[in-house]
Scaffold this motif. Structure first.
Motif, short mmCIF file in Angstrom:
data_model
loop_
_atom_site.label_atom_id
_atom_site.label_comp_id
_atom_site.label_asym_id
_atom_site.label_seq_id
_atom_site.Cartn_x
_atom_site.Cartn_y
_atom_site.Cartn_z
N GLN A 1 0.85 -1.18 0.00
CA GLN A 1 0.00 0.00 0.00
C GLN A 1 0.89 1.25 0.00
O GLN A 1 1.53 1.56 1.01
CB GLN A 1 -0.87 0.00 1.26
CG GLN A 1 -1.84 1.15 1.34
CD GLN A 1 -3.18 0.81 0.70
OE1 GLN A 1 -3.34 -0.26 0.13
NE2 GLN A 1 -4.11 1.75 0.75
N VAL A 2 0.97 1.93 -1.12
CA VAL A 2 1.79 3.13 -1.24
C VAL A 2 0.88 4.30 -1.58
O VAL A 2 0.25 4.29 -2.63
CB VAL A 2 2.89 2.98 -2.32
CG1 VAL A 2 3.71 4.26 -2.45
CG2 VAL A 2 3.77 1.79 -2.00
N PRO A 3 0.78 5.29 -0.72
CA PRO A 3 -0.11 6.43 -1.01
C PRO A 3 0.38 7.20 -2.23
O PRO A 3 1.57 7.29 -2.50
CB PRO A 3 -0.03 7.29 0.25
CG PRO A 3 0.51 6.38 1.30
CD PRO A 3 1.41 5.41 0.61
N ARG A 4 -0.54 7.76 -2.92
CA ARG A 4 -0.16 8.63 -4.02
C ARG A 4 0.50 9.89 -3.46
O ARG A 4 0.29 10.28 -2.31
CB ARG A 4 -1.39 8.99 -4.85
CG ARG A 4 -2.01 7.77 -5.50
CD ARG A 4 -3.34 8.10 -6.16
NE ARG A 4 -3.15 9.02 -7.29
CZ ARG A 4 -4.17 9.54 -7.98
NH1 ARG A 4 -5.42 9.25 -7.62
NH2 ARG A 4 -3.92 10.35 -8.99
N ASN B 1 7.47 -14.36 21.61
CA ASN B 1 6.11 -13.86 21.43
C ASN B 1 6.10 -12.88 20.26
O ASN B 1 6.93 -11.95 20.21
CB ASN B 1 5.64 -13.17 22.71
CG ASN B 1 4.23 -12.63 22.58
OD1 ASN B 1 3.35 -13.32 22.07
ND2 ASN B 1 4.01 -11.40 23.00
N PHE B 2 5.21 -13.09 19.30
CA PHE B 2 5.08 -12.22 18.14
C PHE B 2 3.70 -11.58 18.17
O PHE B 2 2.69 -12.24 17.95
CB PHE B 2 5.31 -13.00 16.85
CG PHE B 2 5.26 -12.15 15.62
CD1 PHE B 2 5.98 -10.96 15.55
CD2 PHE B 2 4.51 -12.53 14.50
CE1 PHE B 2 5.96 -10.17 14.41
CE2 PHE B 2 4.48 -11.75 13.37
CZ PHE B 2 5.21 -10.57 13.32
N ASN B 3 3.66 -10.31 18.47
CA ASN B 3 2.38 -9.60 18.62
C ASN B 3 2.52 -8.28 17.89
O ASN B 3 3.37 -7.46 18.23
CB ASN B 3 2.06 -9.40 20.10
CG ASN B 3 0.65 -8.89 20.31
OD1 ASN B 3 -0.15 -8.90 19.38
ND2 ASN B 3 0.34 -8.45 21.50
N MET B 4 1.67 -8.02 16.90
CA MET B 4 1.89 -6.88 16.02
C MET B 4 0.55 -6.29 15.57
O MET B 4 -0.43 -7.01 15.37
CB MET B 4 2.69 -7.34 14.80
CG MET B 4 2.91 -6.26 13.75
SD MET B 4 3.64 -6.94 12.25
CE MET B 4 2.33 -8.03 11.70
N SER B 5 0.53 -4.95 15.42
CA SER B 5 -0.59 -4.24 14.80
C SER B 5 -0.05 -3.45 13.63
O SER B 5 1.02 -2.84 13.71
CB SER B 5 -1.25 -3.29 15.80
OG SER B 5 -1.86 -4.00 16.86
N ILE B 6 -0.77 -3.45 12.52
CA ILE B 6 -0.37 -2.73 11.31
C ILE B 6 -1.38 -1.61 11.09
O ILE B 6 -2.58 -1.84 11.05
CB ILE B 6 -0.32 -3.66 10.09
CG1 ILE B 6 0.68 -4.80 10.33
CG2 ILE B 6 0.04 -2.88 8.83
CD1 ILE B 6 0.74 -5.79 9.20
N TRP B 7 -0.87 -0.40 10.92
CA TRP B 7 -1.70 0.77 10.68
C TRP B 7 -1.43 1.29 9.28
O TRP B 7 -0.29 1.39 8.85
CB TRP B 7 -1.40 1.87 11.71
CG TRP B 7 -1.62 1.40 13.12
CD1 TRP B 7 -0.76 0.72 13.90
CD2 TRP B 7 -2.80 1.60 13.89
NE1 TRP B 7 -1.31 0.45 15.13
CE2 TRP B 7 -2.56 1.00 15.16
CE3 TRP B 7 -4.04 2.23 13.67
CZ2 TRP B 7 -3.52 1.00 16.17
CZ3 TRP B 7 -4.97 2.24 14.67
CH2 TRP B 7 -4.71 1.63 15.91
N ILE C 1 -3.19 -5.08 1.75
CA ILE C 1 -2.78 -5.42 3.12
C ILE C 1 -1.94 -6.69 3.19
O ILE C 1 -1.02 -6.78 4.01
CB ILE C 1 -4.02 -5.55 4.04
CG1 ILE C 1 -4.93 -4.36 3.87
CG2 ILE C 1 -3.60 -5.72 5.49
CD1 ILE C 1 -4.26 -3.05 4.17
N PRO C 2 -2.19 -7.74 2.40
CA PRO C 2 -1.46 -9.00 2.58
C PRO C 2 0.06 -8.86 2.52
O PRO C 2 0.78 -9.51 3.27
CB PRO C 2 -1.99 -9.88 1.45
CG PRO C 2 -3.35 -9.34 1.16
CD PRO C 2 -3.23 -7.87 1.36
#
Length: 801
Positions: free
Chosen positions: A85-88, A212-218, A234-235
């Motif tokens: 996802q790359v913004p214009r 432990n691998f715990n992540m949020s993507i914004w 997103i994938p």
């Protein structure tokens, strides 16, 4: 009227009679029943039609070309490289007054399109974040290699490519090269194909560590979008973070290659809509609740029209009534629900199971159905074993409820008598007992009654006869009333009403006893106690040796009733009424047919198709005759008739009198009437009721002799001659009394012992010479005079006390 009934009808005989009546009754409502049963199928068809209209008319009103309309479904989805996802450029982060971060570029970069995208990494473990950020985005190819290797998706997958969320044209993968593709690297380079920049995105690794691998993507998906043609890539973001963490654990030799995706536009002009799922719970409720008012209407109709108690009075027991009613409505419900389930299975295949409802578990079952309705094929039998839905428990509860509610309804009906709220006493023994065995409780009830002054010799004699019969082990008297009393309690500010007070009465077999009295005297209250509609306040009565307080069910088998108001099914014919009540009296086969035919003929209900006409189309007189025929069918030993000739023409009335007169042989009849002529013709004895008490009793001749020892002299003259006429009568008979005066018409009672008829004629002829006599007459006392005199004297006596 009919032959002997050969004993009381058995349980199954009563059930058979009721079932036949119900089936006949429903034949008259065949159209309504067909519409009712077809109602679920109609609703299912409507849902199918609405779904078809939506899917094939509304949703696809216009033909869709996927090459020109991005909202159309794509017939084939080719594979494409995964993109970030790359913004214009106009939407990339820059330094502003609100965001004065030094590591963000100045907004002047937007004018020449050179603004880089920015990635933000956060987390509790900063060192881990730095390690992951260093291995997240790498590139082993240059731009020329990308161009030559594009057809090899496996080689492209090792690099990080990016694209805007809003491609300039279509998502269709064939136009992939029309998009601006970015080769994402940690350092910027410029070339003819792409402007390689850092990615604008935020990774929050939270409390991640090596265990432990715990992540949020914004990411930003709201920039300037119109709601159309927006893709969220997103994938690839998830793959980068996962690969970086895998490198951290296993080293750079281990990675997850993300070779391709199949992007597909999700938005359509009209969303998919499953109408059945949408209206499912409400639809089920509509269907199931249609049965409730049908059953309720039938039960309330019989209660409101007093047909329930009418059936009980003719021998129908509680057991057969509730068994047939329950099985009948259960059968109707099963047919109804079978049509419902079959319709759903054939038209939609989303409803496979539906049972009858008990209220508290209904909506849970509907909810489960609604959930499965969204699946292909709906709920199936094997789904009952699914622990996630609980439908098996719901069905078990429903089955148990049907049984429980049946017995609860039966128990309530046993405690509260239909139509009146009479609480029953437990019957200790249904077998007939001598009157003496009931005498002591009866005497105890006398202590609590009002002390009624009884100064009438005939009334006292009747009381002594009752006391004598109560001491006998057997008697030929069909009815014995022992100090019967009914007091209605005060309500709504009205004082208590003494409707029947201290009544002693005996009626032997073969006698018709007439109850006479003004309106409100207590006659109907007396009849209601005798037929079980109301309970005596104190005292009791014995019918065929059975106590009305404890043995009404046994009394009903030998009792007939013609109520004051006709209690008939409007859609049943006269013949069907008599067949039903004849079966309740245990008449069968040819005896039943003969009894019905004789009843119809004797009361002029046979000819002209009247017997096969529905009772709702009868005139008032025809209904009255049918009610009398019902009361006499099956040879009952005791019959109560409450004003049986009301509304009859003179010919029909005379015919009915002959029927009743012939029917009183070997049975006891109690009859109430306001017709003195009827009472004198039918009744062997008469009892005058005034203000709840018996004032006198005897046969018509005795009463006329006792209360009619006078002539009634009536004369009409001008008004100014009234005083002279009164003087003339007083001179003729000093004991004469004036009982009526109005506009020159005067009526006098003259003792028979003081005059001769010839003297009256002579006095009138003399008077005619002095003034004008318009009319005059001399009459002996009739029953109407006795009625008026007894009522007047009783009320005067009550007023003095």
């Amino acid at each position: 009227m009919a032959g002997p009934s050969h004993g009381p009808a058995s349980f199954w005989t009563q059930a058979n009679a009721l079932l036949r009546k119900n089936l006949t009754f429903q034949k008259r409502n065949m159209r309504t029943n067909i519409l009712l049963v077809c109602y679920p199928a109609l609703l299912c068809i409507l849902i199918v039609v609405f779904q078809h209209v939506y899917d094939n008319v509304i949703k696809h009103a216009k033909k869709c070309d996927p090459t020109t309309n991005p909202n159309c479904p794509t017939p084939e989805i080719p594979i494409t490289p995964p993109l970030l996802q790359v913004p214009r450029s106009p939407y990339r982060a820059v330094r502003t007054d609100f965001y004065p971060f030094n590591d963000l570029p100045d907004e002047s970069c937007r004018r020449n399109g050179s603004c880089p995208a920015t990635i933000l990494l956060t987390g509790n473990n900063h060192s881990l974040g730095e390690i992951l950020a260093g291995t997240m985005i790498t590139s082993s190819l240059n731009t020329s290699q990308i161009m030559t290797s594009y057809n090899d998706l496996a080689s492209v997958a090792a690099n990080v490519l990016g694209s805007s969320s809003m491609p300039p044209q279509d998502l269709i993968p064939l136009k992939f090269l029309d998009e601006i593709i970015y080769l994402v690297q940690r350092q910027c380079t410029n070339n003819f194909l792409t402007n390689v920049v850092d990615l604008e995105m935020a990774y929050d690794f939270l409390n991640s560590n090596k265990n432990n691998f715990n992540m949020s993507i914004w990411y930003n998906s709201t920039y300037g979008q119109t709601g159309d043609n927006v893709l969220l890539r997103i994938p690839r973001s998830v793959n980068l973070a996962s690969n970086a963490y895998l490198h951290f654990l296993q080293g750079p030799g281990t990675q997850i290659l993300f070779e391709f995706v199949k992007d597909m536009q999700q938005r359509t002009v009209f969303p998919n809509l499953d109408i059945a799922s949408l209206v499912g719970p409400l639809f089920f409720t509509w269907v199931v609740l249609q049965l409730f008012p049908v059953a309720l209407k039938s039960l309330v109709y019989e209660k409101q029209q007093k047909l329930r108690i009418m059936m009980k009075m003719h021998g129908l027991g509680d057991g057969p009534y509730w068994m047939i009613s329950y099985l009948y409505f259960l059968f109707v419900s099963l047919i109804y629900m079978l049509v419902f389930v079959a319709s759903g299975a054939l038209l939609e295949m989303w409803v496979m199971v539906m049972e009858l409802y008990p209220g508290f578990s209904l909506y849970r079952g509907l909810y489960e159905f609604a959930q499965y309705a969204q699946l292909d094929g709906g709920m199936r039998w094997e789904d009952l074993n699914d622990s996630e839905n609980g439908m098996k428990e719901v069905l078990i509860i429903m089955f148990v409820d049907w049984l429980v509610v049946l017995f609860v309804a039966y128990g309530i009906d046993r405690v509260v008598s239909p139509g009146s709220g009479v609480r029953r006493r437990k019957s200790q023994n249904s077998q007939k007992k001598p009157l003496l065995s009931f005498w002591k409780p009866s005497l105890q009830s006398k202590d609590s009654t009002l002390n009624v002054q009884m100064d009438k010799a005939d009334v006292n004699q009747e009381r002594e006869k009752v006391d004598q019969l109560l001491h006998e082990s057997s008697t030929s008297h069909a009815i014995v009333c022992d100090n019967l009393q009914k007091i209605y309690p005060e309500s709504d500010g009205n004082p208590e009403k003494l409707a029947v007070q201290g009544l002693y009465l005996t009626v032997p077999r073969g006698e018709c006893f007439g109850m006479l009295g003004p309106n409100g005297a207590g006659k109907t209250s007396f009849i209601n106690m005798m037929i079980g509609l109301t309970k005596p306040t104190t005292g009791t009565a014995f019918v065929q040796g059975l106590d009305i307080r404890t043995h009404m069910n046994e009394i009903y088998t030998n009792m007939g009733v013609c109520p004051q108001h006709d209690l008939l099914w409007e859609t049943l014919t006269g013949r069907e009424h008599l067949l039903f009540y004849g079966r309740l009296k245990n008449l069968k086969g040819s005896a039943l047919t003969q009894a019905v035919e004789e009843s119809l003929k004797s009361l002029n209900l046979f000819h002209g198709g009247v017997a096969n006409k529905q009772a709702g189309k009868y005139s008032g007189g025809m209904k009255r005759r049918l009610s009398v025929a019902i009361s006499l069918i099956g040879d009952p030993r005791v019959v109560y008739m409450d004003e049986p000739s009301t509304g009859l023409d003179p010919a029909s009335k005379n015919n009915l009198w002959n029927v009743v007169k012939n029917a009183k042989q070997d049975r006891a009849i109690i009859l109430t009437t306001h017709s003195m002529e009827e009472a004198e013709f039918l009744c062997d004895r008469l009892g005058f009721f005034v203000d709840g008490s018996l004032q006198c009793i005897g046969n018509p001749k005795e009463l006329k002799a006792r209360y009619g020892g006078s002539y009634v002299f009536t004369i009409t003259t001008s008004s100014d001659q009234e005083e002279e006429v009164e003087n003339m009568v007083q001179h003729l008979a000093p004991s004469a009394s004036k009982v009526y005066q109005l506009s020159g018409t005067q009526k006098f009672e003259i003792p028979k012992s003081e005059i001769r008829i010839a003297d009256v004629f002579q006095v009138v002829e003399t008077a005619k010479r002095k003034f004008t006599v318009f009319s005059w007459g001399l009459a002996d006392t009739n029953m109407e005079d006795v009625f008026i005199k007894v009522s007047r004297e009783a009320r005067q006596s009550n007023a003095l006390t």
